[in-house]
Enzyme design. Structure first.
Site, PDB file in Angstrom:
ATOM      1  N   HIS A   1       0.876  -1.188   0.000  1.00 11.68           N
ATOM      2  CA  HIS A   1       0.000   0.000   0.000  1.00 11.68           C
ATOM      3  C   HIS A   1       0.908   1.232   0.000  1.00 11.68           C
ATOM      4  CE1 HIS A   1      -3.693  -2.066   2.055  1.00 11.68           C
ATOM      5  NE2 HIS A   1      -4.011  -1.786   0.794  1.00 11.68           N
TER       6      HIS A   1
ATOM      7  N   CYS B   1      -2.051   2.989   9.165  1.00 12.12           N
ATOM      8  CA  CYS B   1      -3.125   2.098   8.695  1.00 12.12           C
ATOM      9  C   CYS B   1      -4.303   2.081   9.658  1.00 12.12           C
ATOM     10  CB  CYS B   1      -2.617   0.665   8.589  1.00 12.12           C
ATOM     11  SG  CYS B   1      -1.161   0.463   7.592  1.00 12.12           S
TER      12      CYS B   1
HETATM   13  N1  ARG Z   1      -3.807  -7.069   6.618  1.00  7.79           N
HETATM   14  C1  ARG Z   1      -4.222  -5.860   5.983  1.00  7.79           C
HETATM   15  C2  ARG Z   1      -4.204  -6.049   4.470  1.00  7.79           C
HETATM   16  O1  ARG Z   1      -3.358  -6.727   3.974  1.00  7.79           O
HETATM   17  C3  ARG Z   1      -3.357  -4.727   6.410  1.00  7.79           C
HETATM   18  C4  ARG Z   1      -3.809  -3.404   5.901  1.00  7.79           C
HETATM   19  C5  ARG Z   1      -2.864  -2.281   6.231  1.00  7.79           C
HETATM   20  N2  ARG Z   1      -3.396  -1.037   5.837  1.00  7.79           N
HETATM   21  C6  ARG Z   1      -2.735  -0.035   5.230  1.00  7.79           C
HETATM   22  N3  ARG Z   1      -3.334   1.074   5.049  1.00  7.79           N
HETATM   23  N4  ARG Z   1      -1.516  -0.185   4.761  1.00  7.79           N
HETATM   24  O2  ARG Z   1      -5.040  -5.542   3.748  1.00  7.79           O
END
Ligand code: ARG
Length: 267
Positions: A167, A261
């Protein structure tokens, strides 16, 4: 002029866990310790309150272990809620809960076209009036023309190439409308060029800082909240004029997330 108060949407970690694997950080046999995760989340909560941030909560839902990562709910622009369309089915059931929360508060709900994946603020961060969108791993590149139309603002896509930084908010952290902290190798060569040409003062970070989620930081005026673990990065941020709040997010890193996050900007 009175300073606008900052408000964030958060979701308590009651049902947080690692129950599937959708990024390289997640491993079902390395479970977060729930008491510890609760403590870490609570210390984020108190720290943000201490910075005068208004915290709105969405109720957690059993069976949705990643709902704690509200950054992925969507993107809030004024009274519009641009909802996510999650790439993985395991997270798609979060969306009706997110949409209802915003609908109940009279936001206009905007949903991505059915052929476009978009993972909200996790992949979409403002630098001044320009929205930078991470693409290639979760969000589709085709989100760019769609978002440009919806927002009527410049939107620039940055291709992500390292699965650990899946991300945008794991490797790109706007500090204000001039400065962005970022991890260069997480981006394609073309995206690195865009960062260098479009952002007045990009600040590269080292891999050792990136892997402890140093870029996954919450900026509130001159304060920055992030996972502790890097003396060098802390010094850089202090030199840039920030008060650094280093907390422990290791239980959340087991799911591939840290400070940033866990919040979604409402203002
Ligand atoms: N386990 C989640 C996923 O893989 C973690 C999300 C983390 N969020 C972020 N904004 N980077 O989607």
């Amino acid at each position: 002029m009175a300073k606008e108060t900052t408000s964030f949407l958060i979701c308590p970690p009651d049902y947080y866990g690692v129950e599937y694997e959708i990024n390289p950080w997640m491993c079902r046999i390395i479970k977060p310790i729930s008491g510890l995760a609760e403590q870490q989340w609570a210390s984020l909560y108190t720290t943000l309150q201490g910075l005068d941030v208004t915290l709105e909560q969405i109720p957690p839902v059993s069976g949705l272990p990643d709902m704690v990562f509200t950054a992925n709910a969507g993107l809030v622009v004024g009274k519009q809620f641009i909802s996510s369309r999650f790439r993985f089915e395991v997270r798609q059931s979060e969306t009706p809960h997110h949409q209802k929360w915003f609908q109940d508060r009279r936001y206009q709900i905007i949903t991505p076209p059915t052929d476009i994946y978009f993972e909200g603020e996790g992949d979409a961060l403002w630098v001044g009036e320009t929205l930078f969108v991470g693409c290639g791993i979760r969000t589709d590149r085709s989100a760019q023309p769609w978002l440009t139309k919806v927002l009527d603002r410049p939107v620039i896509t940055l291709e992500l190439v390292d699965p650990r930084f899946y991300h945008l908010d794991t490797c790109f952290c706007p500090l204000d409308d001039q400065r962005v902290l970022y991890y260069p190798s997480a981006f394609s060569t073309a995206a690195q060029g865009l960062i260098q040409s479009k952002i007045p003062r990009p600040i590269p970070m080292k891999e050792e800082d990136a892997v402890v989620f140093g870029a996954n930081a919450i900026v509130v005026n001159k304060h920055i909240v992030l996972n502790g673990g890097s003396a060098a990065l802390t010094k850089t941020l202090i030199d840039e004029g920030f008060d650094v709040h280093s907390l422990d997010f290791r239980e959340f890193i087991k799911a591939g997330g840290s400070a940033k996050c866990l919040i979604l900007r409402l203002t």
